[in-house]
Write an enzyme that holds these catalytic residues in place. Structure first.
Site, PDB file in Angstrom:
ATOM      1  N   TYR A 161       0.841  -1.217   0.000  1.00 10.35           N
ATOM      2  CA  TYR A 161       0.000   0.000   0.000  1.00 10.35           C
ATOM      3  C   TYR A 161       0.867   1.254   0.000  1.00 10.35           C
ATOM      4  O   TYR A 161       0.665   2.178  -0.808  1.00 10.35           O
ATOM      5  CB  TYR A 161      -0.904  -0.035   1.234  1.00 10.35           C
ATOM      6  CG  TYR A 161      -1.699   1.228   1.474  1.00 10.35           C
ATOM      7  CD1 TYR A 161      -2.804   1.547   0.691  1.00 10.35           C
ATOM      8  CD2 TYR A 161      -1.344   2.116   2.496  1.00 10.35           C
ATOM      9  CE1 TYR A 161      -3.535   2.714   0.917  1.00 10.35           C
ATOM     10  CE2 TYR A 161      -2.064   3.271   2.728  1.00 10.35           C
ATOM     11  CZ  TYR A 161      -3.162   3.569   1.943  1.00 10.35           C
ATOM     12  OH  TYR A 161      -3.877   4.721   2.150  1.00 10.35           O
ATOM     13  N   LYS A 165       1.444   4.481  -2.743  1.00 13.47           N
ATOM     14  CA  LYS A 165       1.292   5.896  -2.401  1.00 13.47           C
ATOM     15  C   LYS A 165       2.607   6.646  -2.655  1.00 13.47           C
ATOM     16  O   LYS A 165       2.591   7.809  -3.071  1.00 13.47           O
ATOM     17  CB  LYS A 165       0.864   6.052  -0.941  1.00 13.47           C
ATOM     18  CG  LYS A 165      -0.560   5.539  -0.660  1.00 13.47           C
ATOM     19  CD  LYS A 165      -1.615   6.278  -1.462  1.00 13.47           C
ATOM     20  CE  LYS A 165      -3.009   6.147  -0.884  1.00 13.47           C
ATOM     21  NZ  LYS A 165      -4.033   6.770  -1.735  1.00 13.47           N
TER      22      LYS A 165
HETATM   23  P1  NAD Z   1     -13.188   4.775   2.366  1.00 12.72           P
HETATM   24  O1  NAD Z   1     -12.998   3.302   2.290  1.00 12.72           O
HETATM   25  O2  NAD Z   1     -14.162   5.340   3.327  1.00 12.72           O
HETATM   26  O3  NAD Z   1     -13.543   5.367   0.929  1.00 12.72           O
HETATM   27  C1  NAD Z   1     -12.833   4.961  -0.214  1.00 12.72           C
HETATM   28  C2  NAD Z   1     -13.534   5.465  -1.440  1.00 12.72           C
HETATM   29  O4  NAD Z   1     -12.843   4.983  -2.596  1.00 12.72           O
HETATM   30  C3  NAD Z   1     -14.978   4.967  -1.557  1.00 12.72           C
HETATM   31  O5  NAD Z   1     -15.775   5.990  -2.103  1.00 12.72           O
HETATM   32  C4  NAD Z   1     -14.864   3.820  -2.547  1.00 12.72           C
HETATM   33  O6  NAD Z   1     -16.037   3.607  -3.296  1.00 12.72           O
HETATM   34  C5  NAD Z   1     -13.754   4.340  -3.454  1.00 12.72           C
HETATM   35  N1  NAD Z   1     -13.103   3.260  -4.196  1.00 12.72           N
HETATM   36  C6  NAD Z   1     -12.439   2.185  -3.710  1.00 12.72           C
HETATM   37  N2  NAD Z   1     -12.028   1.409  -4.741  1.00 12.72           N
HETATM   38  C7  NAD Z   1     -12.459   2.004  -5.870  1.00 12.72           C
HETATM   39  C8  NAD Z   1     -12.370   1.666  -7.247  1.00 12.72           C
HETATM   40  N3  NAD Z   1     -11.771   0.551  -7.686  1.00 12.72           N
HETATM   41  N4  NAD Z   1     -12.924   2.513  -8.146  1.00 12.72           N
HETATM   42  C9  NAD Z   1     -13.536   3.634  -7.741  1.00 12.72           C
HETATM   43  N5  NAD Z   1     -13.691   3.991  -6.464  1.00 12.72           N
HETATM   44  C10 NAD Z   1     -13.145   3.176  -5.542  1.00 12.72           C
HETATM   45  O7  NAD Z   1     -11.708   5.335   2.640  1.00 12.72           O
HETATM   46  P2  NAD Z   1     -11.178   6.833   2.896  1.00 12.72           P
HETATM   47  O8  NAD Z   1     -10.578   6.845   4.225  1.00 12.72           O
HETATM   48  O9  NAD Z   1     -12.209   7.816   2.564  1.00 12.72           O
HETATM   49  O10 NAD Z   1      -9.984   6.880   1.832  1.00 12.72           O
HETATM   50  C11 NAD Z   1      -9.900   7.830   0.801  1.00 12.72           C
HETATM   51  C12 NAD Z   1      -8.436   7.945   0.363  1.00 12.72           C
HETATM   52  O11 NAD Z   1      -7.642   8.387   1.458  1.00 12.72           O
HETATM   53  C13 NAD Z   1      -7.794   6.656  -0.135  1.00 12.72           C
HETATM   54  O12 NAD Z   1      -6.982   6.932  -1.255  1.00 12.72           O
HETATM   55  C14 NAD Z   1      -6.937   6.220   1.045  1.00 12.72           C
HETATM   56  O13 NAD Z   1      -5.845   5.444   0.602  1.00 12.72           O
HETATM   57  C15 NAD Z   1      -6.515   7.554   1.592  1.00 12.72           C
HETATM   58  N6  NAD Z   1      -6.112   7.554   3.007  1.00 12.72           N
HETATM   59  C16 NAD Z   1      -6.988   7.178   3.984  1.00 12.72           C
HETATM   60  C17 NAD Z   1      -6.563   7.222   5.312  1.00 12.72           C
HETATM   61  C18 NAD Z   1      -7.442   6.808   6.450  1.00 12.72           C
HETATM   62  O14 NAD Z   1      -6.930   6.548   7.547  1.00 12.72           O
HETATM   63  N7  NAD Z   1      -8.760   6.732   6.280  1.00 12.72           N
HETATM   64  C19 NAD Z   1      -5.255   7.647   5.611  1.00 12.72           C
HETATM   65  C20 NAD Z   1      -4.418   8.037   4.586  1.00 12.72           C
HETATM   66  C21 NAD Z   1      -4.856   7.995   3.289  1.00 12.72           C
END
Ligand code: NAD
Length: 256
Positions: A161, A165
């Site tokens: 992962y 990133k």
């Molecule tokens: P989440 O799981 O709540 O939401 C993820 C979103 O991505 C959802 O809308 C889902 O439908 C969409 N998604 C997943 N796979 C997909 C695909 N193949 N095609 C289209 N859409 C897709 O997670 P989040 O926390 O809102 O994460 C959003 C972003 O932030 C991600 O890129 C994640 O890597 C990053 N991130 C999250 C965190 C955390 O702790 N939540 C920390 C750092 C980075």
């Protein structure tokens, strides 16, 4: 809903929930029209659109699987149709590559299937979706990619992962350089651990993990979606147009 002199539109991938939803709400609050995408949950996406429209904003939702590059041509046509429809604009001003999935496995145990799924969503999807949307992005527009604190921190279990990133962070710099002649600025926002459904909702639902991260964070708690939605709205505001090619971390000072 504030009235803005700018009539701008943002496309946010994965805007039906979590961080993408908060970004959509914060941008709409500042008068930006938003197109959100969802992978499977059309009802959730429709609720976000309704919430924005109820406050007088403009929003639309489109289905998109960022891992399926073959669907991108049809998606670009669908975006054009939405822009020409209720968004009332012929160009995108902002693209936020937010959609993402998590995976927790040690380097030794990571499978090729897990690796392929991560690379397709995070790196290949971001690369080729941005390429396909480029003609639709206005000169002077912005691209914001979403990375993770884990590209800086090194926690066992996130080799694949975090490597994706890390790739997104390097790609950001190259995009900033190559799109500079069009006055498009490109940055990458790296959230720390945030309470969402991400990774099965562990940061939100596992009290022990939540407490441990809070103890390692300068501001003393884990992040909430609004911490990131607000940061995105700030990074896409007119005042930040001179910032490009940068990695900005919004983690409350996690493991400094
Ligand atoms: P989440 O799981 O709540 O939401 C993820 C979103 O991505 C959802 O809308 C889902 O439908 C969409 N998604 C997943 N796979 C997909 C695909 N193949 N095609 C289209 N859409 C897709 O997670 P989040 O926390 O809102 O994460 C959003 C972003 O932030 C991600 O890129 C994640 O890597 C990053 N991130 C999250 C965190 C955390 O702790 N939540 C920390 C750092 C980075």
């Amino acid at each position: 809903m504030s009235t803005s002199k700018r009539s701008t539109v943002a496309l946010i991938t994965g805007g039906n929930r979590g961080l993408g939803k908060s970004m959509a709400l914060h941008l709409a609050e500042r008068g930006v029209g938003v197109v959100i995408t969802y992978r499977g949950n059309a009802a959730e996406a429709a609720d976000v659109v309704k919430e924005i429209e109820a406050k007088g904003g403009k929003a639309a939702a489109l289905a998109l699987d960022v891992a399926n590059t073959r669907g991108f041509d049809a998606f670009v046509e669908a975006v054009k149709a939405e822009l020409g429809g209720k968004l009332g604009r012929d160009r995108l001003d902002f693209l936020v590559n937010n959609a993402g999935i998590g995976a927790h496995a040690s380097f030794a145990e990571t499978t090729e299937e897990q690796f392929d799924a991560l690379v397709n969503v995070h790196l290949k999807g971001t690369f080729f979706l941005t390429q396909k949307l480029l003609p639709l992005i206005s000169d002077g527009g912005r691209i914001l990619n979403i990375s993770s604190g884990l590209a800086r921190l090194t926690l066992p279990g996130y080799a694949a992962y975090a490597a994706m990133k890390g790739g997104v962070e390097v790609l950001t710099r190259y995009l900033a350089k190559e799109l500079g002649p069009r006055k498009i600025s490109v940055n990458v926002l790296a959230p720390g651990a945030i309470e969402t459904d991400f990774g099965g909702g562990a940061v939100r639902d596992n009290a022990e993990l939540n407490k441990m991260i809070a103890a390692q964070t300068a501001l003393g708690r884990v992040g909430l979606p609004d911490d990131i939605g607000g940061a995105v709205a700030m990074l896409l505001s007119p005042e930040s147009h001179w910032i490009t090619g940068q990695r900005i971390e919004a983690s409350g000072g996690q493991m400094l």
